[in-house]
Scaffold this motif. Structure first.
Motif, mmCIF file in Angstrom:
data_model
loop_
_atom_site.group_PDB
_atom_site.id
_atom_site.type_symbol
_atom_site.label_atom_id
_atom_site.label_comp_id
_atom_site.label_asym_id
_atom_site.label_seq_id
_atom_site.Cartn_x
_atom_site.Cartn_y
_atom_site.Cartn_z
ATOM 1 N N VAL A 1 9.148 3.312 -7.625
ATOM 2 C CA VAL A 1 8.515 4.082 -8.508
ATOM 3 C C VAL A 1 9.143 5.094 -9.514
ATOM 4 O O VAL A 1 8.294 5.736 -10.357
ATOM 5 C CB VAL A 1 7.041 4.675 -7.855
ATOM 6 C CG1 VAL A 1 6.438 3.731 -6.988
ATOM 7 C CG2 VAL A 1 7.757 5.866 -7.068
ATOM 8 N N ARG A 2 10.378 5.345 -9.198
ATOM 9 C CA ARG A 2 10.860 6.235 -9.713
ATOM 10 C C ARG A 2 10.660 6.218 -11.546
ATOM 11 O O ARG A 2 10.730 7.187 -12.120
ATOM 12 C CB ARG A 2 12.382 6.315 -9.588
ATOM 13 C CG ARG A 2 12.524 7.526 -8.314
ATOM 14 C CD ARG A 2 14.088 7.478 -7.733
ATOM 15 N NE ARG A 2 13.954 8.364 -6.607
ATOM 16 C CZ ARG A 2 14.982 8.540 -5.895
ATOM 17 N NH1 ARG A 2 16.235 8.206 -6.171
ATOM 18 N NH2 ARG A 2 15.036 9.591 -4.993
ATOM 19 N N ALA B 1 2.535 12.999 -7.407
ATOM 20 C CA ALA B 1 2.401 11.437 -7.438
ATOM 21 C C ALA B 1 3.568 10.588 -6.751
ATOM 22 O O ALA B 1 3.262 9.380 -6.070
ATOM 23 C CB ALA B 1 2.213 11.180 -8.994
ATOM 24 N N GLU B 2 4.732 10.954 -6.658
ATOM 25 C CA GLU B 2 5.889 10.024 -5.842
ATOM 26 C C GLU B 2 5.663 10.204 -4.848
ATOM 27 O O GLU B 2 5.767 9.501 -3.857
ATOM 28 C CB GLU B 2 7.342 10.908 -6.296
ATOM 29 C CG GLU B 2 8.303 10.016 -5.655
ATOM 30 C CD GLU B 2 9.701 11.020 -5.821
ATOM 31 O OE1 GLU B 2 10.572 10.351 -6.386
ATOM 32 O OE2 GLU B 2 9.773 11.996 -5.448
ATOM 33 N N ARG C 1 7.055 11.149 -13.307
ATOM 34 C CA ARG C 1 7.530 11.971 -14.141
ATOM 35 C C ARG C 1 8.846 12.763 -13.585
ATOM 36 O O ARG C 1 9.847 13.274 -14.306
ATOM 37 C CB ARG C 1 6.598 13.180 -14.268
ATOM 38 C CG ARG C 1 5.530 12.880 -15.411
ATOM 39 C CD ARG C 1 4.518 14.031 -15.558
ATOM 40 N NE ARG C 1 3.784 14.363 -14.416
ATOM 41 C CZ ARG C 1 2.886 15.118 -14.365
ATOM 42 N NH1 ARG C 1 2.542 15.681 -15.265
ATOM 43 N NH2 ARG C 1 2.072 15.338 -13.366
ATOM 44 N N GLY C 2 9.253 12.653 -12.381
ATOM 45 C CA GLY C 2 10.472 13.184 -11.616
ATOM 46 C C GLY C 2 10.425 13.287 -10.219
ATOM 47 O O GLY C 2 9.170 13.281 -9.767
ATOM 48 N N LEU D 1 -3.362 4.462 -8.430
ATOM 49 C CA LEU D 1 -3.880 3.298 -7.679
ATOM 50 C C LEU D 1 -3.324 2.096 -8.027
ATOM 51 O O LEU D 1 -2.829 1.090 -6.988
ATOM 52 C CB LEU D 1 -5.571 3.322 -7.867
ATOM 53 C CG LEU D 1 -6.466 4.191 -6.972
ATOM 54 C CD1 LEU D 1 -7.762 3.867 -7.486
ATOM 55 C CD2 LEU D 1 -6.282 4.193 -5.525
ATOM 56 N N LEU D 2 -3.179 1.945 -9.313
ATOM 57 C CA LEU D 2 -2.399 0.480 -9.548
ATOM 58 C C LEU D 2 -1.079 0.404 -8.995
ATOM 59 O O LEU D 2 -0.567 -0.648 -8.601
ATOM 60 C CB LEU D 2 -2.693 0.346 -11.175
ATOM 61 C CG LEU D 2 -1.959 -0.904 -11.882
ATOM 62 C CD1 LEU D 2 -2.601 -2.273 -11.370
ATOM 63 C CD2 LEU D 2 -1.930 -0.899 -13.367
ATOM 64 N N LEU D 3 -0.417 1.533 -9.291
ATOM 65 C CA LEU D 3 0.993 1.448 -8.836
ATOM 66 C C LEU D 3 1.036 1.369 -7.331
ATOM 67 O O LEU D 3 1.975 0.521 -6.677
ATOM 68 C CB LEU D 3 1.565 2.794 -9.218
ATOM 69 C CG LEU D 3 2.371 2.970 -10.828
ATOM 70 C CD1 LEU D 3 2.747 4.340 -10.829
ATOM 71 C CD2 LEU D 3 3.556 1.956 -11.164
#
Length: 435
Positions: A142-143, A153-154, A147-148, A21-23
């Protein structure tokens, strides 16, 4: 992303999800700034070609031939983006809108196709390239914190970037958030895990857009209907809404059927079809001006500015001009859907509004209810996401929204059902059209 979010259950209010959420909130700020710059440049180019330069040359009103050279340049640029750059210029508009983020490597092609085609006369809207710009920019940002590539998430953050980018263009961040969520749900995504990030990013995006607009003074307009008169609803309005919604949905679907039949040809011969599409559009705009004496801009572009003018003074357009507008803009819209690049929603909303203004001459069908029914039916036919269509049109109506909500809901449901019936013989489903 945590296990709960990945399985579609309500995510825990802590840990990885709070970080997500923060991101999403942080990414919404730079994404919105990039989207603002894109829309400001698009607005400037459009105003230069269709207002500023003709005024300097003393071309008032615009002559019938003015669109032709600009459209030919636009077709060439779109063709180059499709054939020479990664990603083929972005999503094919006749396939609807996709909530999937665009890889950053495809961003140059998307920008060239959008800035080369949309301001030069393509009958498409800015929503699809704007979503692509937002999603690709978010993925770039965001990269370092995921994690990849290809992780859930991405994907969520990329979708949140799209929501932030379109938070103003639809007239409200709420429309952007609901649209992204409904589109993601119809394509099989777990809607639970993207709800809060998308809504947060859309809200942040709206704040950034507002702040940048006030600070820079640059015009970045959204889809809006200024000047609607206060209206009340009568039984006859509701009775007319059903046949009007069916007729408009059938008409808009036929435009999309034509675009769908041309799309495979455009897939095989993208440059040739892009040039053919702009040639057809130029002929339609020129013929409209010669037959009606009105500006060729009525037939060109997304219809966003023309929609505002139509809502302010619907009596300024004769019935004959409205019929010609529907025929010529509908044809230009069909070929643009197949061979050019942009969003399908804005021209569809405009065609529905024009049809509604034409139908308000029916006995007992008020001007505002007819306009509301026309926009709702066309939006539901173009965008088979009924909740998004209903919210978009309702918010467009401003002070008349509460009174016109029954008309909007009936028109959306009738048009959506009509579209499903029309799609069935061709083996399509609403999900396939939205993909």
């Amino acid at each position: 992303m945590d296990e709960q979010a990945e399985t579609g259950r309500a995510p825990a209010a802590g840990g990885p999800y709070l970080r997500l959420l923060l991101l999403a909130g942080l990414v919404g700020v730079p994404v919105s700034a990039v989207a603002f710059a894109f829309l400001a440049l698009l607005h400037w180019l459009t105003a230069f070609v269709w207002e500023d330069l003709p005024a300097e040359l003393g071309l008032d009103p615009l002559p019938w031939w003015w669109p032709a050279p600009w459209l030919l340049v636009g077709g060439l640029l779109v063709g180059v983006a499709i054939t020479r750059l990664p990603g083929r210029g972005g999503h094919v508009p006749v396939r609807g809108l996709s909530a999937d983020p665009v890889p950053p490597s495809q961003l140059p092609g998307v920008l060239l196709a959008a800035l080369g085609g949309l301001p030069l006369g393509a009958v498409l809207g800015p929503e699809a390239p704007l979503m692509a710009v937002g999603g690709a920019t978010a993925l770039l940002l965001v990269r370092p914190w995921v994690r990849g590539p290809g992780t859930p998430a991405e994907a969520v953050l990329g979708t949140s970037g799209s929501a932030a980018a379109v938070s103003v263009i639809f007239g409200s961040p709420l429309v952007a958030g609901v649209f992204i969520l409904e589109a993601a749900g119809s394509s099989g995504a777990k809607a639970v895990r993207v709800v809060l990030p998308c809504l947060l990013a859309a809200g942040v995006g709206a704040l950034v857009f507002t702040g940048l607009g006030d600070w820079t003074g640059l015009p970045v307009s959204s889809l809006s209907l200024p000047g609607l008169a206060p209206a009340s609803l009568h039984l006859t309005d509701l009775l007319w809404t059903v046949p009007a919604a069916i007729a408009i949905a059938v008409g808009v679907k036929q435009v999309h059927v034509l675009g769908g039949r041309l799309a495979p040809v455009a897939e095989r011969r993208p440059m040739s079809m892009a040039m053919a599409a702009v040639a057809v559009t130029a002929v339609c705009a020129g013929a409209y001006t010669l037959l009606t004496g009105r500006s060729p801009v009525d037939v060109l572009l997304s219809g966003q500015d023309s929609l505002a003018e139509l809502s302010r003074d619907p009596d300024s357009v004769s019935a004959w001009a409205l019929v010609a507008m529907l025929v010529f803009k509908g044809l230009a819209y069909a070929v643009s859907l197949a061979a050019l690049r942009g969003g399908p929603i804005f021209p569809g909303v405009f065609l529905g509004a024009a049809a509604g203004v034409l139908l308000d001459g029916l006995p007992g069908f008020g001007a505002v209810p007819a306009l509301a029914a026309g926009m709702a039916a066309a939006t539901a036919a173009v965008l088979p996401l009924p909740v998004s269509a209903a919210i978009l049109v309702t918010l467009l109506l401003g002070a008349d929204a509460a009174a016109m909500t029954p008309v909007v809901l009936i028109a959306v449901v009738v048009a959506f059902a009509t579209g499903r019936v029309l799609d069935r013989p061709r083996g399509k489903t609403a999900a396939a059209v939205a993909a």
